[in-house]
Design an enzyme around this catalytic site. Sequence first.
Site, PDB file in Angstrom:
ATOM      1  N   PRO A  16      31.303  33.345 -30.742  1.00  0.00           N
ATOM      2  CA  PRO A  16      30.784  34.707 -30.760  1.00  0.00           C
ATOM      3  C   PRO A  16      31.532  35.663 -29.830  1.00  0.00           C
ATOM      4  CG  PRO A  16      29.261  33.205 -29.658  1.00  0.00           C
ATOM      5  CD  PRO A  16      30.287  32.365 -30.343  1.00  0.00           C
ATOM      6  N   ASN A  17      31.757  36.841 -30.367  1.00  0.00           N
ATOM      7  CA  ASN A  17      32.348  37.985 -29.670  1.00  0.00           C
ATOM      8  C   ASN A  17      33.858  37.880 -29.459  1.00  0.00           C
ATOM      9  OD1 ASN A  17      29.873  39.436 -29.338  1.00  0.00           O
ATOM     10  ND2 ASN A  17      29.300  37.929 -27.802  1.00  0.00           N
ATOM     11  N   ARG A  24      38.130  45.285 -25.730  1.00  0.00           N
ATOM     12  CA  ARG A  24      37.257  45.570 -24.580  1.00  0.00           C
ATOM     13  C   ARG A  24      37.516  44.534 -23.487  1.00  0.00           C
ATOM     14  NH1 ARG A  24      33.931  46.483 -28.893  1.00  0.00           N
ATOM     15  NH2 ARG A  24      33.206  48.633 -29.051  1.00  0.00           N
ATOM     16  N   TYR A  29      39.625  39.372 -20.218  1.00  0.00           N
ATOM     17  CA  TYR A  29      40.137  38.613 -21.371  1.00  0.00           C
ATOM     18  C   TYR A  29      41.549  39.011 -21.795  1.00  0.00           C
ATOM     19  CZ  TYR A  29      35.260  37.220 -21.644  1.00  0.00           C
ATOM     20  OH  TYR A  29      34.017  36.710 -21.345  1.00  0.00           O
ATOM     21  N   ASN A  80      37.128  27.439 -28.669  1.00  0.00           N
ATOM     22  CA  ASN A  80      36.547  28.290 -27.646  1.00  0.00           C
ATOM     23  C   ASN A  80      35.201  28.720 -28.211  1.00  0.00           C
ATOM     24  OD1 ASN A  80      35.678  30.212 -25.854  1.00  0.00           O
ATOM     25  ND2 ASN A  80      37.642  31.278 -25.706  1.00  0.00           N
ATOM     26  N   ALA A  83      30.025  32.024 -25.673  1.00  0.00           N
ATOM     27  CA  ALA A  83      28.774  31.814 -24.935  1.00  0.00           C
ATOM     28  C   ALA A  83      27.989  30.602 -25.449  1.00  0.00           C
ATOM     29  CB  ALA A  83      27.916  33.075 -25.009  1.00  0.00           C
ATOM     30  N   HIS A  86      27.622  27.404 -23.344  1.00  0.00           N
ATOM     31  CA  HIS A  86      26.641  27.242 -22.271  1.00  0.00           C
ATOM     32  C   HIS A  86      25.215  27.045 -22.790  1.00  0.00           C
ATOM     33  CE1 HIS A  86      30.123  28.857 -20.272  1.00  0.00           C
ATOM     34  NE2 HIS A  86      29.986  30.025 -20.865  1.00  0.00           N
ATOM     35  N   ASP A  93      26.412  18.541 -30.830  1.00  0.00           N
ATOM     36  CA  ASP A  93      26.073  17.489 -31.793  1.00  0.00           C
ATOM     37  C   ASP A  93      26.997  17.530 -33.011  1.00  0.00           C
ATOM     38  OD1 ASP A  93      24.048  16.584 -30.163  1.00  0.00           O
ATOM     39  OD2 ASP A  93      22.426  17.475 -31.327  1.00  0.00           O
ATOM     40  N   GLU A 104      38.556  21.805 -25.576  1.00  0.00           N
ATOM     41  CA  GLU A 104      37.734  22.963 -25.201  1.00  0.00           C
ATOM     42  C   GLU A 104      38.607  23.924 -24.405  1.00  0.00           C
ATOM     43  OE1 GLU A 104      34.559  21.969 -22.510  1.00  0.00           O
ATOM     44  OE2 GLU A 104      33.778  24.030 -22.469  1.00  0.00           O
ATOM     45  N   HIS A 106      38.852  27.935 -22.577  1.00  0.00           N
ATOM     46  CA  HIS A 106      38.258  29.217 -22.182  1.00  0.00           C
ATOM     47  C   HIS A 106      39.347  30.097 -21.599  1.00  0.00           C
ATOM     48  CE1 HIS A 106      34.287  27.795 -23.000  1.00  0.00           C
ATOM     49  NE2 HIS A 106      34.587  26.690 -22.356  1.00  0.00           N
ATOM     50  N   ILE A 107      39.361  31.333 -22.025  1.00  0.00           N
ATOM     51  CA  ILE A 107      40.382  32.280 -21.585  1.00  0.00           C
ATOM     52  C   ILE A 107      40.228  32.567 -20.097  1.00  0.00           C
ATOM     53  CG2 ILE A 107      41.178  34.667 -21.861  1.00  0.00           C
ATOM     54  CD1 ILE A 107      40.134  34.416 -24.826  1.00  0.00           C
ATOM     55  N   ARG A 113      33.210  32.624 -12.299  1.00  0.00           N
ATOM     56  CA  ARG A 113      32.331  33.695 -12.791  1.00  0.00           C
ATOM     57  C   ARG A 113      30.866  33.335 -12.506  1.00  0.00           C
ATOM     58  NH1 ARG A 113      34.093  35.330 -18.677  1.00  0.00           N
ATOM     59  NH2 ARG A 113      32.753  37.108 -18.141  1.00  0.00           N
ATOM     60  N   ARG A 117      27.788  30.322 -16.374  1.00  0.00           N
ATOM     61  CA  ARG A 117      28.978  29.930 -17.150  1.00  0.00           C
ATOM     62  C   ARG A 117      29.581  28.617 -16.646  1.00  0.00           C
ATOM     63  NH1 ARG A 117      30.020  34.656 -20.163  1.00  0.00           N
ATOM     64  NH2 ARG A 117      29.381  36.507 -19.039  1.00  0.00           N
TER      65      ARG A 117
HETATM   66  O1  CA2 Z   1      36.514  32.676 -21.100  1.00  0.00           O
HETATM   67  C1  CA2 Z   1      36.204  32.420 -22.259  1.00  0.00           C
HETATM   68  O2  CA2 Z   1      37.024  32.173 -23.143  1.00  0.00           O
HETATM   69  C2  CA2 Z   1      34.720  32.441 -22.670  1.00  0.00           C
HETATM   70  O3  CA2 Z   1      34.522  31.372 -23.591  1.00  0.00           O
HETATM   71  C3  CA2 Z   1      34.487  33.779 -23.338  1.00  0.00           C
HETATM   72  C4  CA2 Z   1      33.021  34.006 -23.708  1.00  0.00           C
HETATM   73  C5  CA2 Z   1      32.111  33.749 -22.514  1.00  0.00           C
HETATM   74  O4  CA2 Z   1      30.754  33.842 -22.924  1.00  0.00           O
HETATM   75  C6  CA2 Z   1      32.349  32.378 -21.908  1.00  0.00           C
HETATM   76  O5  CA2 Z   1      31.512  32.232 -20.780  1.00  0.00           O
HETATM   77  C7  CA2 Z   1      33.803  32.229 -21.493  1.00  0.00           C
HETATM   78  C8  CA2 Z   1      32.807  35.448 -24.165  1.00  0.00           C
HETATM   79  C9  CA2 Z   1      33.684  35.884 -25.274  1.00  0.00           C
HETATM   80  C10 CA2 Z   1      33.561  37.363 -25.414  1.00  0.00           C
HETATM   81  O6  CA2 Z   1      34.830  37.868 -25.673  1.00  0.00           O
HETATM   82  C11 CA2 Z   1      35.029  39.196 -25.527  1.00  0.00           C
HETATM   83  C12 CA2 Z   1      36.315  39.637 -25.649  1.00  0.00           C
HETATM   84  C13 CA2 Z   1      36.599  40.957 -25.472  1.00  0.00           C
HETATM   85  C14 CA2 Z   1      35.584  41.861 -25.188  1.00  0.00           C
HETATM   86  C15 CA2 Z   1      34.288  41.412 -25.067  1.00  0.00           C
HETATM   87  C16 CA2 Z   1      34.009  40.073 -25.251  1.00  0.00           C
END
Ligand code: CA2
Length: 155
Positions: A16-17, A24, A29, A80, A83, A86, A93, A104, A106-107, A113, A117
């Site tokens: 997601p996202n 953004r 990121y 990746n 969220a 977490h 599963d 796995e 994460h950027i 953080r 997280r």
């Molecule tokens: O660091 C990562 O890759 C995360 O998986 C990114 C997730 C965050 O919930 C994890 O804790 C760590 C969030 C992805 C949201 O990505 C965005 C990218 C640009 C602007 C807003 C959100």
Amino acid sequence: MRRVTPPRRLLLVNGPNLNLLGTREPGIYGSATLADVERLTADTAAAYGFEVRAVQSNHEGALLDAIHEAAADCAGIVINAGAYTHTSVALRDALTGVDLPFAEVHISDVYAREEFRHHSYLTDVAVVHVVGEGIDGYATATRRLIAVLTGQADG
Ligand code: CA2
């Protein structure tokens, strides 16, 4: 029946996202887009003779379906989970259920953080874990996963 020759294909899953990458929060990121991430992962895998099928979804069930489908034609998964990392026992599963090795990634450095997280439902069952390398982490994760798949490393 178990395949004799494993497929040289990986599934890349972005949760997601992550479709917002490059639009953004560049301070966390970076400025690369999801398309850049998918290209980097595909190019990295191609150097080792692997192809990549990429999926991104903001819906947990769609991610589970993609993981289930990978069991038929992929050798491993780079994920990746955003969220859902977490929160989602269902995602864990699905990954253990298909029994494909997965990396796995994460950027951001999730450990630097917010405390919520720091816990991942995936880490203890992942064969590769990469955090805090920006989008280059997808290349690292892909290389390390392929090393595991081809018997060059243990993760
Ligand atoms: O660091 C990562 O890759 C995360 O998986 C990114 C997730 C965050 O919930 C994890 O804790 C760590 C969030 C992805 C949201 O990505 C965005 C990218 C640009 C602007 C807003 C959100």
